[in-house]
Write a protein that holds these residues in place. Sequence first.
Motif, short mmCIF file in Angstrom:
data_model
loop_
_atom_site.label_atom_id
_atom_site.label_comp_id
_atom_site.label_asym_id
_atom_site.label_seq_id
_atom_site.Cartn_x
_atom_site.Cartn_y
_atom_site.Cartn_z
N SER A 1 -6.31 1.91 -7.95
CA SER A 1 -6.73 3.03 -8.64
C SER A 1 -5.67 3.75 -9.50
O SER A 1 -5.87 4.11 -10.73
N ILE A 2 -4.51 3.87 -8.98
CA ILE A 2 -3.43 4.50 -9.54
C ILE A 2 -3.00 3.57 -10.83
O ILE A 2 -2.70 4.01 -11.98
N ALA B 1 -6.33 2.72 -3.18
CA ALA B 1 -5.63 3.68 -3.84
C ALA B 1 -4.56 3.46 -4.93
O ALA B 1 -4.53 4.05 -5.93
N CYS B 2 -3.96 2.34 -4.41
CA CYS B 2 -2.76 1.66 -5.17
C CYS B 2 -3.52 0.94 -6.34
O CYS B 2 -2.96 1.38 -7.54
N ARG C 1 3.44 5.85 -7.20
CA ARG C 1 3.59 7.05 -8.00
C ARG C 1 4.93 7.17 -8.57
O ARG C 1 5.24 7.64 -9.83
N GLY D 1 0.81 -1.24 0.01
CA GLY D 1 0.03 -0.13 0.01
C GLY D 1 0.93 1.23 0.08
O GLY D 1 0.35 2.47 0.42
N HIS E 1 -5.73 -2.49 -1.00
CA HIS E 1 -5.23 -1.15 -1.13
C HIS E 1 -5.89 -0.40 -2.50
O HIS E 1 -5.15 -0.25 -3.28
N GLU F 1 -14.13 -1.74 -1.64
CA GLU F 1 -13.65 -0.61 -2.61
C GLU F 1 -13.08 -0.97 -3.79
O GLU F 1 -13.10 -0.75 -4.83
N CYS F 2 -12.17 -2.14 -3.50
CA CYS F 2 -11.11 -2.66 -4.94
C CYS F 2 -12.47 -3.34 -5.76
O CYS F 2 -12.02 -3.11 -6.92
N LEU G 1 1.55 4.11 -1.76
CA LEU G 1 1.10 4.71 -2.80
C LEU G 1 2.05 5.86 -3.44
O LEU G 1 2.13 5.84 -4.63
#
Length: 294
Positions: A86-87, A83-84, A53, A47, A81, A116-117, A49
């Motif tokens: 998503s990116i 957020a990860c 990036r 996780g 995770h 969420e994932c 992020l």
Amino acid sequence: MDREPPSRIGSKPSDLGDFSATRFLSNPLMGGVESDWSPMHEAAINGRLLSLRRLISQGWGVNIITADCVSPLHEACLGGHPACASILLKHGAEVDGVTTDWHTPLFNACVSGSQECVNLLLQYGASPHPACDLASPIHEAAKRGHMGCIESIAAHGGNIDYHISHLGTPLYLACENKQIACVKKLLESGVNVNRGRDLESPLHAVARASNEEMATLLLDFGADMQAKNAEGKRPFELVSPDDPLFQLFMQREEPPSLMQLCRLQIRKCFGIQQHHKINELLLPDELKNFLLHS
């Protein structure tokens, strides 16, 4: 989540850096190349992020895979995770990539229980149905009691009554693994209470588990006490006479009441995943609650 990375191809003990001397036989900046455990995988599973990036900005490919075809997106979803994930998806990660074990990112998200994932993957077009029956996301979620994941998959066209020969239905797996909350939600959603694995019904699974609460739930939703499994045995024949569950079965041997039969028939008419429409009926709340088992 503690995870031991696999042995690294072409690593050199003297080349130590932020990612423990990870080196590759091929160019690691190429998307889709086969590598070993990479910095991208490391950042995704943990996780990290900002690290993810930075690596992407340095030219690392989001679809870099291990020898087992595991991508960073697989790892982000396994770690739960979003957020990860998503990116990675925003930079073109393969949403339905399949590992050598037939695991997809969606399957991994159901393992971790990250709704969420799951939602994110489905929004990016992930298939709600398995690429191979050896790794079904909805079955994995049911086995682990991750009802939120099941609801998201169902909302995107997934079949919550999907039957796989070696696993059975999601309801059967939830019963087998004593996931009571999941069993209740699946029943409320209108799944077939009597469909399990081959001739083994969910009630057979509950009898083997000797779980009175789940048995009561199944019976309230119309489970057939007379159904026979491959051995020719009915559910109560799998329970010892001194088990409290045996007493429950004996109490329920009487034919169901006319009221119960009417409730089951009305619910059947609404079909699967349509029971929210019961709330829209012009009926007294008491009657709607009765139909909804509230």
